[in-house]
Design an enzyme around this catalytic site. Structure first.
Site, PDB file in Angstrom:
ATOM      1  NE  ARG A 147      -0.759  -3.353   3.248  1.00  0.00           N
ATOM      2  CZ  ARG A 147      -0.590  -1.913   3.439  1.00  0.00           C
ATOM      3  NH1 ARG A 147       0.509  -1.961   4.218  1.00  0.00           N
ATOM      4  NH2 ARG A 147      -0.912  -1.734   2.602  1.00  0.00           N
ATOM      5  CE1 TYR A 159       0.288   6.894   1.186  1.00  0.00           C
ATOM      6  CE2 TYR A 159       0.348   4.495   2.838  1.00  0.00           C
ATOM      7  CZ  TYR A 159       1.046   4.968   1.881  1.00  0.00           C
ATOM      8  OH  TYR A 159       2.699   5.159   1.155  1.00  0.00           O
ATOM      9  CG  HIS A 224      -0.649   3.172   7.377  1.00  0.00           C
ATOM     10  ND1 HIS A 224      -0.025   3.149   7.008  1.00  0.00           N
ATOM     11  CD2 HIS A 224      -1.992   2.469   6.591  1.00  0.00           C
ATOM     12  CE1 HIS A 224       0.632   2.348   5.641  1.00  0.00           C
ATOM     13  NE2 HIS A 224      -0.923   2.052   5.620  1.00  0.00           N
ATOM     14  CD  GLU A 274       5.844   1.705   8.044  1.00  0.00           C
ATOM     15  OE1 GLU A 274       4.991   0.973   7.409  1.00  0.00           O
ATOM     16  OE2 GLU A 274       4.989   2.851   7.473  1.00  0.00           O
ATOM     17  CD  GLU A 351       5.491  -4.155   3.320  1.00  0.00           C
ATOM     18  OE1 GLU A 351       6.450  -3.437   4.200  1.00  0.00           O
ATOM     19  OE2 GLU A 351       4.376  -2.987   2.909  1.00  0.00           O
ATOM     20  CD1 TRP A 414      -0.061  10.679   7.696  1.00  0.00           C
ATOM     21  CD2 TRP A 414       0.216   8.754   6.212  1.00  0.00           C
ATOM     22  NE1 TRP A 414       0.425  10.662   5.981  1.00  0.00           N
ATOM     23  CE2 TRP A 414       1.274   9.721   5.960  1.00  0.00           C
ATOM     24  CE3 TRP A 414       0.242   7.399   6.482  1.00  0.00           C
ATOM     25  CZ2 TRP A 414       1.532   8.880   4.667  1.00  0.00           C
ATOM     26  CZ3 TRP A 414       1.032   6.879   5.709  1.00  0.00           C
ATOM     27  CH2 TRP A 414       1.622   7.669   4.406  1.00  0.00           C
TER      28      TRP A 414
END
Ligand code: CS2
Ligand code: MG
Length: 414
Positions: A147, A159, A224, A274, A351, A414
């Site tokens: 990533r 971030y 995000h 997520e 991940e 976000w």
């Protein structure tokens, strides 16, 4: 196989973790991750006050029934706090059952479909040269998928980007839940965001990485949830020449229809989920084939039982797994993901953000990363132990993710 005790452990070895430990009358112990970044104590209270009293004396073997009892029986359904609590119970019961069976959990889930789970790591840099160093360092560590995130010209901090990465090595503190004191009160830090600056910059980042590392390396990117649907459509189209493995969280996740708009405009693969906590968050996305990868975590989606059902439904639509694995998923949650990664046919990628050495002193793991693949061990159960004595040295520390604002002060997604 009656449940004799259930305790909630809260510890902060580098960051906060909430773990449920269930012990049966014959002394078999199972673990479940209940960590909800920034809202940890709400899950602890939910478990302590409303779930643990219901478990004592019950049959640990009845995993599906316990799940239904906690989900349907409570009347109030879903939500991240409830589903993290149910996930912890469910995962701990699977851990126990697999230990009784004398098998690693993936065997109970149907056995291995593959030799290991392809993992992606996080390369980042404040600028492109730093990012290229970080990609190189990740390749040297054996990663086969990466990533990429960078700083954005004009923005002070972004971030997911390490403040500095000496030698391009691995950092454990770049997706912080920071403890900040302001006027005596704990407040999240504020980051200033500009979507147009971001959209101008990202294609150039991919151009630089592809020209340095070639077309082969699978590359991922996390947006995000910061774009509008039409912005996301445009960026996804602009990124098509760079052949992304996926673009993650292009738009705020709860708007499932937004993904339909993006899909109309692009062939860049999309991943989302997520922040979801139930299969019901995905029904439009799956039946409409609006995404390519399911990003949920076992920890936040009701445990192994619920995650398996979600992935089975995704398989019907040709959609694959890409389970969430940041460091706020504890090693217990990570192990649960790895057993599923091995056992489900529609695995995509996992991940993998390595836990810090401090975290791994408290959680004793047996899974391993080798040549870009993650392997759950063959230890019966999940294969993770919690050292409660070590955990006691790291008391809970209140900490929050940063909040995103535009330059005029407006709070931004976000
Ligand atoms: C990130 C996460 O891993 C990811 O893809 O989006 O690190 C996320 O920001 C954290 O889990 C939030 O708690
Ligand atoms: Mg993400």
């Amino acid at each position: 196989m009656r449940i004799k005790s259930a305790e909630v452990n809260v510890t902060s070895p580098g960051r906060n973790f909430v773990t449920l430990r269930i012990t049966t009358e014959d002394g078999v112990t199972g673990l479940g991750d209940a960590t909800l970044n920034g809202r940890e104590l709400a899950v602890r209270a939910y478990l302590d006050d409303h779930v643990v009293p219901l478990l004592l004396g019950e049959d640990a073997a009845r995993i599906e029934d316990t799940w239904q009892y906690l989900y349907r029986g409570a009347y109030w359904r879903r939500g991240p706090v409830t589903m993290a609590a149910i996930a912890a119970v469910d995962t701990a019961l699977w851990d126990i059952k697999a230990q009784y069976a004398g098998m690693p959990l993936y065997q109970l889930l149907g056995g291995a479909c593959r030799t290991g789970a392809l993992a992606y790591g996080h390369a980042s840099g404040r600028d492109v040269p730093e990012l290229l160093d970080s990609v190189r360092a990740h390749l040297a560590l054996g990663y086969r998928a990466i990533r990429i995130q960078t700083g954005i010209p004009g923005l002070d901090s972004v971030y997911g980007v390490a403040a500095s990465s000496p030698g391009g090595g691995e950092r454990y503190d770049y997706e912080p839940a920071r403890r900040v004191t302001g006027g005596g009160r704990l407040r999240p830090t504020v980051e200033i965001w500009d979507t147009r600056a971001y959209m101008r910059h990202v294609p150039a980042v991919f151009e630089a990485v592809r020209s340095e590392f070639g077309p082969e390396l699978p590359l991922l990117h996390d947006a995000h949830h910061r774009m509008t649907p039409i912005q996301a459509a445009r960026l996804s189209r602009d990124l098509e020449p760079y052949d992304l493995f996926w673009l993650e969280d292009a738009t705020p996740a709860e708007d499932q229809e937004a993904l339909r708009l993006i899909r109309h405009h692009t062939t860049t693969p999309l991943a989302i989920g997520e922040v979801f906590n139930s299969v019901h968050d995905y029904t439009t996305l799956l039946s409409g084939r609006l995404i390519d990868y399911v990003r949920s975590a076992v920890t936040h989606t009701g445990g192994v039982t619920a995650m398996k059902k979600l992935l089975d439904l995704a398989a019907v639509y040709g959609i694959r797994s890409g389970m969430h694995g940041p460091t706020d998923i504890s090693p217990v949650g990570m192990a649960a993901a790895l057993h599923l990664d091995l056992a489900v046919h529609n695995f995509g990628i996992q991940e993998y953000m390595r836990h810090s050495p401090q975290t791994l002193d408290v959680f004793r793991t047996s899974y391993r990363f080798e040549d870009g693949l993650l392997h759950p061990s063959d230890t019966p159960g999940l294969g993770v132990d919690l050292d409660t004595e070590a955990a006691a040295h790291f008391p809970y520390q209140q900490a929050y993710l940063p909040v995103n604002r535009l330059s005029d002060g407006t709070v931004h997604d976000w």
